[in-house]
Motif scaffolding. Sequence first.
Motif: not given
Length: 368
Positions: A47, A49, A53-54, A243, A245-248, A250, A296
């Motif tokens: 993934i 990113y 940005d996060y 937040e 990164p998308k999918g990280l 999971e 998390e």
Amino acid sequence: MFKKKLLMGVLCITMAAVAFGCGSKKNKDEKSQTEDQTSDESAASKIKYNVDDYVKLGDYKGIEVAKEEAKVTDEDLNTAIKNILQSYPETVKTDKQVVEKDDTVNIDYEGLLDGKAFDNGTQKGANLKIGSGTFIEGFEEQLIGAKVGEDKSIKVTFPKEYGNKDLAGKEVVFNVKINYIGEEKIPELTKEFIKTYTNKDMTIDEFKEQLKSELLEQKKTTIQTNRIDAVKTKVLENSKVKEFPKGLLEAKISDIKKQVTEQAKSQGMELEKFLTQNYAGLTLEDFNKQVKTSVEDRLNLLLITEAITKKEGLELTDKEYKEQVEKYANQMQSTVDVFEKQYGKDSIKEEFQLQKTWNFVSEKAVEK
């Protein structure tokens, strides 16, 4: 040989690469299993990113920390010596004749499967504390009431998950002779004991100096660890992960579950059964909750670390990785190849990067 299987915390396994001390020296069978595993790229590493940005970085330089001095007192030294001596009790023969719970007995035993002695099932002059749970379940209990000099046959059944497949789930007979009942005595610190403990000839004073030096190094390591933990806590409080990164999240969870599932498979079990049998009835649902919470927290740390690493240009070099991985592999009496396959190259790099970045932040801290 017949010790009950000791259990590590499940999160020590799922996050094994976080601190390699959770691992252990591998036997031949375990090593071959590890070498058969593939070292595919982890799902999380695929993934991509931009960390900026996060993450919103707060102050991470000049963090105030308490000043600690590494020193070893006479009390520290005496406590360490006492602990060493207590770890090597001598069993002294007594006149007691009947075995009771909590007694230490000296025994000869021979294990038989279908009437034939099996490998590593025979020993003479073994010391066993009754009730310690050292031997297979049911063995020690059946010795209670036995008399010194008595020959006794004991029937026990090995657990189904026992490591030796030839014995797993099998009923065996142990022929046991009670040689004597002893009592544990703490030895004195003598040159003879020191030779046994260190495998070196040295005086008591020389031993104390060496031990004092080792304790001082341990104190320095503890102080450095505490300093990094204190700095890390403050930096994490100062910074914010907006937040993930998308999918990280999971992907990280998937990587950990895959690791534990493979471990269960290596023992011939489904994941649910593996967790229940090895972790005091831990359910799959509870396991999933623990993994999610841990990941998390871990991701929060990783992303803030990555932001600092990028800003300061602290990326781990190939040379640094090579030196570190060789050092850890040697410490665990393994090879680099086996070590990387055991923990995953991506996870190892991740841990080395954490060490490098937080050592930098710790060095920039200010003692007050």
